[in-house]
Design a protein around this motif. Sequence first.
Motif, short mmCIF file in Angstrom:
data_model
loop_
_atom_site.label_atom_id
_atom_site.label_comp_id
_atom_site.label_asym_id
_atom_site.label_seq_id
_atom_site.Cartn_x
_atom_site.Cartn_y
_atom_site.Cartn_z
N HIS A 130 5.23 5.32 2.06
CA HIS A 130 4.62 6.64 1.92
C HIS A 130 5.54 7.58 1.14
N GLY A 131 4.91 8.55 0.51
CA GLY A 131 5.66 9.54 -0.25
C GLY A 131 6.05 10.71 0.64
N GLY A 132 6.49 11.80 0.01
CA GLY A 132 7.04 12.92 0.76
C GLY A 132 6.06 14.08 0.98
N GLY A 133 5.25 14.40 -0.03
CA GLY A 133 4.36 15.55 0.10
C GLY A 133 5.18 16.79 0.43
N SER A 134 4.80 17.48 1.54
CA SER A 134 5.53 18.72 1.89
C SER A 134 6.82 18.44 2.66
N PHE A 135 7.17 17.18 2.83
CA PHE A 135 8.46 16.80 3.42
C PHE A 135 9.36 16.27 2.29
N GLY A 136 10.62 16.61 2.29
CA GLY A 136 11.58 15.99 1.36
C GLY A 136 11.66 16.65 0.01
N HIS A 137 10.51 16.94 -0.63
CA HIS A 137 10.57 17.48 -2.00
C HIS A 137 11.23 18.85 -2.05
N HIS A 138 10.85 19.75 -1.12
CA HIS A 138 11.47 21.08 -1.20
C HIS A 138 12.95 21.03 -0.85
N THR A 153 20.76 9.98 -5.13
CA THR A 153 19.61 10.53 -5.86
C THR A 153 18.31 10.16 -5.13
N VAL A 154 17.22 10.77 -5.57
CA VAL A 154 15.91 10.51 -4.96
C VAL A 154 15.34 9.19 -5.48
N VAL A 155 14.74 8.42 -4.58
CA VAL A 155 13.91 7.29 -5.01
C VAL A 155 12.49 7.62 -4.56
N SER A 156 11.54 7.52 -5.50
CA SER A 156 10.16 7.86 -5.14
C SER A 156 9.46 6.65 -4.54
N GLY A 157 8.42 6.93 -3.78
CA GLY A 157 7.62 5.86 -3.21
C GLY A 157 7.03 4.96 -4.29
N ASP A 158 6.67 5.54 -5.44
CA ASP A 158 6.09 4.73 -6.53
C ASP A 158 7.08 3.68 -7.04
N HIS A 216 9.58 4.57 2.75
CA HIS A 216 9.22 5.92 2.29
C HIS A 216 10.12 6.33 1.14
N GLY A 217 9.63 7.27 0.31
CA GLY A 217 10.50 7.88 -0.67
C GLY A 217 11.72 8.42 0.07
N ASP A 218 12.89 8.39 -0.57
CA ASP A 218 14.12 8.68 0.18
C ASP A 218 15.23 9.05 -0.80
N LEU A 219 16.43 9.12 -0.29
CA LEU A 219 17.62 9.18 -1.14
C LEU A 219 18.19 7.77 -1.21
N ALA A 237 19.85 16.50 4.92
CA ALA A 237 18.65 17.36 4.98
C ALA A 237 17.46 16.66 4.32
N ILE A 238 17.72 16.05 3.16
CA ILE A 238 16.62 15.40 2.42
C ILE A 238 16.17 14.13 3.14
N HIS A 239 17.14 13.28 3.46
CA HIS A 239 16.82 12.03 4.17
C HIS A 239 16.18 12.33 5.52
N LEU A 280 0.84 -1.20 0.00
CA LEU A 280 0.00 0.00 0.00
C LEU A 280 0.87 1.24 0.00
N LYS A 281 0.62 2.13 -0.96
CA LYS A 281 1.32 3.43 -0.94
C LYS A 281 0.36 4.51 -0.45
N LEU A 282 0.80 5.24 0.55
CA LEU A 282 0.05 6.43 0.99
C LEU A 282 0.73 7.62 0.33
N ALA A 307 14.37 14.92 6.43
CA ALA A 307 12.97 15.35 6.29
C ALA A 307 12.06 14.12 6.12
N MET A 308 12.55 13.15 5.33
CA MET A 308 11.73 11.95 5.09
C MET A 308 11.64 11.06 6.33
N THR A 309 12.73 10.98 7.11
CA THR A 309 12.63 10.16 8.32
C THR A 309 11.77 10.85 9.38
O1 IP8 Z 1 6.75 11.63 -2.75
C1 IP8 Z 1 9.81 11.62 -2.51
O2 IP8 Z 1 8.99 10.49 -2.54
P1 IP8 Z 1 7.62 10.57 -3.38
C2 IP8 Z 1 11.08 11.42 -1.71
O3 IP8 Z 1 7.02 9.22 -3.31
C3 IP8 Z 1 11.96 12.63 -1.64
O4 IP8 Z 1 7.99 10.96 -4.80
C4 IP8 Z 1 13.23 12.48 -0.92
C5 IP8 Z 1 11.72 13.79 -2.17
#
Ligand code: IP8
Length: 245
Positions: free
Chosen positions: A46-54, A147-152, A135-138, A75-77, A5-7, A79-81
């Motif tokens: 789970h993805g990042g939303g307002s965490f991680g992307h900026h 680099t970034v790995v997305s939750g998808d 979660h999406g991460d580095l 900083a990126i990792h 399940l991806k949130l 935010a995601m943790t």
């Molecule tokens: O929201 C983003 O994960 P996503 C992860 O699933 C980072 O694309 C680090 C921006």
Amino acid sequence: MTVVLKLGGSVITDKDRPETLDGDALERAAAAVASVDSDTDLVVVHGGGSFGHHNASEHGVSTTEGTHDASAALAIHGAMTTLNGFVLQRLLERDVNAVPVHPFSVAHRDRDGRLSLPTGQIRTLLAEGFVPVLHGDLVAHEGAGATVVSGDELVADLATDLEADRVGLCSTVPGVLDDAERVIDRIATYEDVASVLGESESTDVTGGMAAKVRALLALEASASIFGLADLDAFLAGGEPGTTVE
Ligand code: IP8
């Protein structure tokens, strides 16, 4: 029965305010996850939303552009943790046996960007009665730093490696929408939706709906894309929203 399940990050955070949760949405999602019976092997991503992307865009880091700077990576990792900690906390409050799996510590990409995510740890956690929460991460990326790995991407890899029976993407939209904003019930081939999602592969490298649908079509398992209102229905075994076969 194995379920991945991806949130979506935009579902559980307030996308307009940096590092802000959507507490009500996360609460609803946690309650739905808590209703899953204990015989089901459930993996949550789970993805990042307002965490991680900026943080990622501030440092010019994407799925293809990496960084060799440890403070940018942290900083990126970090935010995601932080977000992962909030998700775990809400799940634990609902007695879900949730534990973290941080992709930065276990996965990597090769020179061509191919992701490798070992699943021995996740399989063992499932067998021992835990709900792994990724979660999406580095990730370490050969020749590019991190680099970034997305939750998808994680969902697609996990679904294949764990031979998942069902895959669910809980999104901000109730499914894949046609030109009249109606939910498309089933998608069997990309041609079914090319006219609404576009033919181009290059426009969606960061996870637009076209990229999601292509990735889900490549899976053995059937996958559903649905909104938060339908998360209970999906976890109860239903096929809400759009089913990608
Ligand atoms: O929201 C983003 O994960 P996503 C992860 O699933 C980072 O694309 C680090 C921006």
